[in-house]
Design an enzyme around this catalytic site. Structure first.
Site, PDB file in Angstrom:
ATOM      1  N   GLU A  86       0.815  -1.218   0.000  1.00 50.26           N
ATOM      2  CA  GLU A  86       0.000   0.000   0.000  1.00 50.26           C
ATOM      3  C   GLU A  86       0.851   1.273   0.000  1.00 50.26           C
ATOM      4  O   GLU A  86       0.310   2.371   0.138  1.00 50.26           O
ATOM      5  CB  GLU A  86      -0.928   0.002   1.218  1.00 50.26           C
ATOM      6  CG  GLU A  86      -1.925  -1.153   1.217  1.00 50.26           C
ATOM      7  CD  GLU A  86      -2.922  -1.111   2.372  1.00 50.26           C
ATOM      8  OE1 GLU A  86      -2.772  -0.220   3.251  1.00 50.26           O
ATOM      9  OE2 GLU A  86      -3.837  -1.950   2.408  1.00 50.26           O
ATOM     10  N   ALA A 199      -8.162  -0.044  17.064  1.00 51.44           N
ATOM     11  CA  ALA A 199      -9.440   0.250  17.716  1.00 51.44           C
ATOM     12  C   ALA A 199     -10.303  -1.001  17.874  1.00 51.44           C
ATOM     13  O   ALA A 199     -10.981  -1.164  18.895  1.00 51.44           O
ATOM     14  CB  ALA A 199     -10.200   1.320  16.931  1.00 51.44           C
ATOM     15  N   GLU A 200     -10.321  -1.878  16.875  1.00 53.08           N
ATOM     16  CA  GLU A 200     -11.154  -3.086  16.985  1.00 53.08           C
ATOM     17  C   GLU A 200     -10.688  -4.013  18.101  1.00 53.08           C
ATOM     18  O   GLU A 200     -11.426  -4.893  18.533  1.00 53.08           O
ATOM     19  CB  GLU A 200     -11.149  -3.857  15.655  1.00 53.08           C
ATOM     20  CG  GLU A 200     -12.097  -3.319  14.609  1.00 53.08           C
ATOM     21  CD  GLU A 200     -11.605  -2.031  13.963  1.00 53.08           C
ATOM     22  OE1 GLU A 200     -12.422  -1.311  13.369  1.00 53.08           O
ATOM     23  OE2 GLU A 200     -10.392  -1.745  14.052  1.00 53.08           O
ATOM     24  N   THR A 256      -8.448   5.786  16.876  1.00 51.43           N
ATOM     25  CA  THR A 256      -7.046   5.742  16.453  1.00 51.43           C
ATOM     26  C   THR A 256      -6.811   6.598  15.201  1.00 51.43           C
ATOM     27  O   THR A 256      -7.645   6.667  14.304  1.00 51.43           O
ATOM     28  CB  THR A 256      -6.609   4.294  16.182  1.00 51.43           C
ATOM     29  OG1 THR A 256      -7.582   3.649  15.366  1.00 51.43           O
ATOM     30  CG2 THR A 256      -6.468   3.531  17.483  1.00 51.43           C
ATOM     31  N   ASP A 321     -18.298   1.871  12.232  1.00 50.34           N
ATOM     32  CA  ASP A 321     -16.933   1.871  11.715  1.00 50.34           C
ATOM     33  C   ASP A 321     -16.760   2.948  10.648  1.00 50.34           C
ATOM     34  O   ASP A 321     -16.009   2.792   9.694  1.00 50.34           O
ATOM     35  CB  ASP A 321     -16.551   0.492  11.156  1.00 50.34           C
ATOM     36  CG  ASP A 321     -15.057   0.379  10.840  1.00 50.34           C
ATOM     37  OD1 ASP A 321     -14.251   1.127  11.418  1.00 50.34           O
ATOM     38  OD2 ASP A 321     -14.695  -0.455   9.987  1.00 50.34           O
ATOM     39  N   CYS A 625     -12.012 -16.038  12.885  1.00 51.30           N
ATOM     40  CA  CYS A 625     -11.041 -16.405  11.855  1.00 51.30           C
ATOM     41  C   CYS A 625     -11.238 -15.716  10.511  1.00 51.30           C
ATOM     42  O   CYS A 625     -10.295 -15.599   9.722  1.00 51.30           O
ATOM     43  CB  CYS A 625     -11.072 -17.923  11.612  1.00 51.30           C
ATOM     44  SG  CYS A 625     -11.092 -18.924  13.113  1.00 51.30           S
ATOM     45  N   HIS A 629      -8.638 -15.435   7.240  1.00 48.75           N
ATOM     46  CA  HIS A 629      -8.633 -16.660   6.435  1.00 48.75           C
ATOM     47  C   HIS A 629      -9.732 -16.737   5.393  1.00 48.75           C
ATOM     48  O   HIS A 629      -9.776 -17.702   4.630  1.00 48.75           O
ATOM     49  CB  HIS A 629      -8.683 -17.880   7.358  1.00 48.75           C
ATOM     50  CG  HIS A 629      -7.412 -18.090   8.134  1.00 48.75           C
ATOM     51  ND1 HIS A 629      -6.274 -18.589   7.558  1.00 48.75           N
ATOM     52  CD2 HIS A 629      -7.109 -17.824   9.426  1.00 48.75           C
ATOM     53  CE1 HIS A 629      -5.308 -18.648   8.469  1.00 48.75           C
ATOM     54  NE2 HIS A 629      -5.785 -18.176   9.602  1.00 48.75           N
TER      55      HIS A 629
END
Length: 703
Positions: A86, A199-200, A256, A321, A625, A629
């Site tokens: 990025e 933050a999460e 954040t 969010d 997960c 994933h």
């Protein structure tokens, strides 16, 4: 205003004043790089957004609509990694600096691509478990012969720009907490400004300034208040605390500053974009409501002291969010017949804001993508007119646009003073917000208070096709004065690259289909493209050496959308290639031909679990997960596909990794205390079931 109505499908996309032209200098390069008798003049890209104003506009005009078809690859450098590249490259004194996965920094000759030096900060890769959105970073900063870089494990490091030698290395966070750094530092008056993420996972956000000469911290500004019993760090925090309820500090609070900043040297104001709440669900974070300052806000600070000056909150009482960490641009616009110094932002919430950057006064705001959580922004109060159903905490689930991916994510937009347009990598990706009925806060693990299972795409072919059609991405040319589109180009995926505009009348953007594309800046006509072999999410830059204009972009497919849905929406991108590519007119270099994978998929264990066990296992998977994933255990290719893991052959081997943390050094978190041993067997049974389902073939998405 564009409202939407969508079928209730259980799915998600989770998770110009000359002062502000490109920061260019004309100076001879050092003697060890060119003959003193023949000084070479360079036009640089020495700051993250091209300038303090972050316009991402290049004044170079050698490459034009008339000759862009002659643009070719001059050279490419293999970054050695490919996961979520990025970075915005910087060009200083004929050297180009770029970062890759795990914060590795490379310094290259900007003409030839010859490697000058590399630096590996040896980050603690177990910190990848604290990353919401892939093991990414967005580049370095330059100041007075130093390269400044942030690391995933929360450090800020200064390197000698000529040699790569480490000059200082400071820890900017409490490393026992789930803080990370993915953003690029900014330099203001000899200070390196850096925020953080997490933050999460339950942290309290802040932004800090460090002396570029020695790494000493100069100031720190917290973006949300802490425990009132401990006192407040500033009057701004005391005022913010009046807008919170309950015991928010036990959840971190969030806020954040993980990406966007800008600086106005005339006003001497530093602008920082503040992120979402922790958890997302305001009913948990701040029961009883409140604006929860300074979540989802643009905050103006004095860069010498970190003193608060003003703020504008884009989403009061944030619960979706809806970060305001998206790219901010400073410009001068003619509004109502008067020149106004403005700051512009297209945050996640779907509205494009034009704000007086001296005072924080809202000048205008209109939705740039379809929106159904609010009908409009009241220009008198600056507040959104919310739809009551959107306050999902404690209420029925709400299908909403935008979702957590936002109408615009981290990918930088660009402003052209020539056309007066802002070029936005726009997204349409709805989400069903719903309470997590079994929520309990777990520090260091995913804490949103939202039911992650709502993010799972249906496996019915008709519904899957409907969702795929609803997921959209576009390059949007937006008129910030008229607050309406000038033109737009549709993409095949919602997840596409950042944008560059140039004085040559062009706009450049990479995309998920592995193409770097040039468009006419005034009409959006597609004029040229180059196949990069992997999706491009990073933004291009442009620089000049020896009278030639160059274009540079880093390629490498990844990011949060890719991790969750990249397997289901492969979008024509190979996940195994990461490069820095540099172009100029008349160049004819070629990328190496990719070798086809011959790796065979192993046969998974037979699935013997009943439907109830599989359903419970899927719930465990979605809550723990899926963000890495992939939905339905279909991997993006950036990390191993669990369906083919040899760990599935043994309860003991599976436990050694998932609960005991056998692979924490590679970024796989340990779930001890989060998943019990009995639940682990159910989770393993679900993954085995998914491995035997053959969903890719059923949905026609197998590669």
């Amino acid at each position: 205003m564009n409202n939407i109505g969508l079928p209730p499908l259980r799915w998600v996309s989770l998770v110009c004043a000359p002062l502000f032209l490109l920061a260019c200098s004309k100076a001879p390069i050092p003697a060890d790089m060119a003959s003193a008798a023949e000084p070479v003049i360079v036009q640089e890209w020495s700051k993250h957004g091209g300038s303090d104003a972050e316009q991402r506009f290049s004044p170079l005009e050698q490459i034009t609509p008339a000759n862009v078809e002659q643009l070719g690859l001059a050279w490419a450098f293999d970054l050695g990694v490919s996961r979520g590249i990025e970075a915005t490259p910087l060009v200083v004194d004929g050297v180009i600096y770029v970062t890759a996965t795990w914060n590795k920094v490379s310094a290259l000759d900007a003409r030839t691509g010859e490697l000058r030096w590399q630096f590996d900060p040896q980050v603690d890769r177990s910190k990848a478990a604290d990353l919401c959105c892939d093991a990414v970073n967005r580049g370095v900063a330059y100041s007075d012969g130093k390269i400044i870089t942030g690391t995933i494990d929360g450090r800020l490091i200064a390197l000698d720009a000529k040699t790569g030698k480490k000059l200082w290395d400071v820890v900017t966070v409490d490393q026992s907490q789930p803080y990370t750094i993915t953003g690029a530092p900014r330099i203001v008056n000899g200070k390196a400004i850096i925020g953080n993420g997490g933050a999460e996972y339950g942290v309290r956000g802040y932004v800090s300034a460090y002396d570029v000469n020695n790494g000493d911290m100069v100031w720190r500004f917290y973006t949300v208040p802490g425990n009132p019993a401990d006192g407040f760090e500033s009057p701004a925090m005391a005022k913010a605390a009046e807008t919170w309820k309950g015991e928010w500090w036990k959840y971190g609070g969030g806020g954040t500053v993980w990406d966007s900043m800008a600086y106005d040297p005339e006003l001497d104001l530093l602008y920082v974009g503040v992120g979402n709440g922790s958890p997302w669900n305001q009913n948990i974070r701040s029961p009883g409501g409140g604006d929860n300052l300074y979540l989802s806000s643009i905050v103006a600070l004095r860069p010498e002291t970190g003193e608060y000056v003003w703020h504008y909150q884009t989403t009061p009482g944030e619960t979706w969010d809806y970060t305001a960490t998206q790219h901010m641009i400073l410009a001068e616009l003619d509004i109502d017949g008067k020149p106004r110094k403005v700051i512009m932002q297209a945050p996640k919430n779907g509205f494009f804001y034009v704000i007086d950057r001296a005072t924080g006064e809202l000048l205008s705001a209109e939705n740039y993508v379809p929106v159904n959580w609010a009908t409009h922004i009241d220009t008198k109060t600056g507040r959104p007119a919310e739809v009551p159903e959107a306050r999902w905490g404690g209420r029925a689930p709400h299908l909403q646009l935008p979702g957590p991916f936002g109408g615009h994510n981290w990918h930088p937009m660009s402003f052209s003073p020539d056309t007066g347009l802002v070029y936005i990598p726009a997204i349409e990706a709805p989400y069903i917000y719903s309470d997590d009925k079994n929520f309990s806060f777990k520090e260091g693990h995913w804490n949103t208070g939202a039911d992650s299972a709502m993010g799972s795409l249906p496996t019915d072919m008709a519904q899957f096709k409907a969702i795929k059609a609803a997921l959209k991405g576009r390059l949007l040319a937006w008129d910030p004065v008229k607050q309406r589109p000038a033109w737009q180009v549709e993409h095949g995926s919602p997840w596409n690259g950042g944008v560059l505009s140039t004085a040559g009348g062009l706009v450049f953007q990479g995309n998920a289909d592995a193409k770097l594309v040039a468009y006419r800046a005034d009409t959006g006509e597609r004029l040229w493209d180059f196949f990069a072999q992997t999706g491009i999410v990073a933004p291009p830059i442009s620089y000049e050496l020896d009278g030639e204009q160059y274009l540079a972009v880093a390629s490498g497919w990844g990011g949060t959308f890719t991790l969750v849905y990249g397997g289901l929406f492969p979008a024509g991108s190979d996940a195994g290639v990461g490069r820095l590519m540099v172009f100029k007119l008349g160049a004819t270099a070629k990328l190496p031909v990719l070798a086809e994978s011959t790796m065979a998929k192993p046969t998974p264990p037979a699935s013997t679990a009943n439907a109830a066990t599989i359903a419970k296992g899927k719930q465990l998977y979605d809550n723990n997960c899926v963000v890495c994933h992939g939905d339905h255990v279909i991997s993006s290719g950036l990390i191993p596909d669990l369906r083919w893991s040899p760990l599935l052959n043994s309860d003991e081997a599976f436990k050694a990794v998932v609960i005991d943390g056998g692979l924490t050094s590679r970024g796989m978190p340990a779930f001890r205390g989060i998943i019990s041993e009995s639940e682990l067997k159910i989770l393993r049974a679900y993954i085995i079931s998914a491995a035997n389902e053959g969903l890719e073939e059923k949905l026609g998405i197998g590669k």
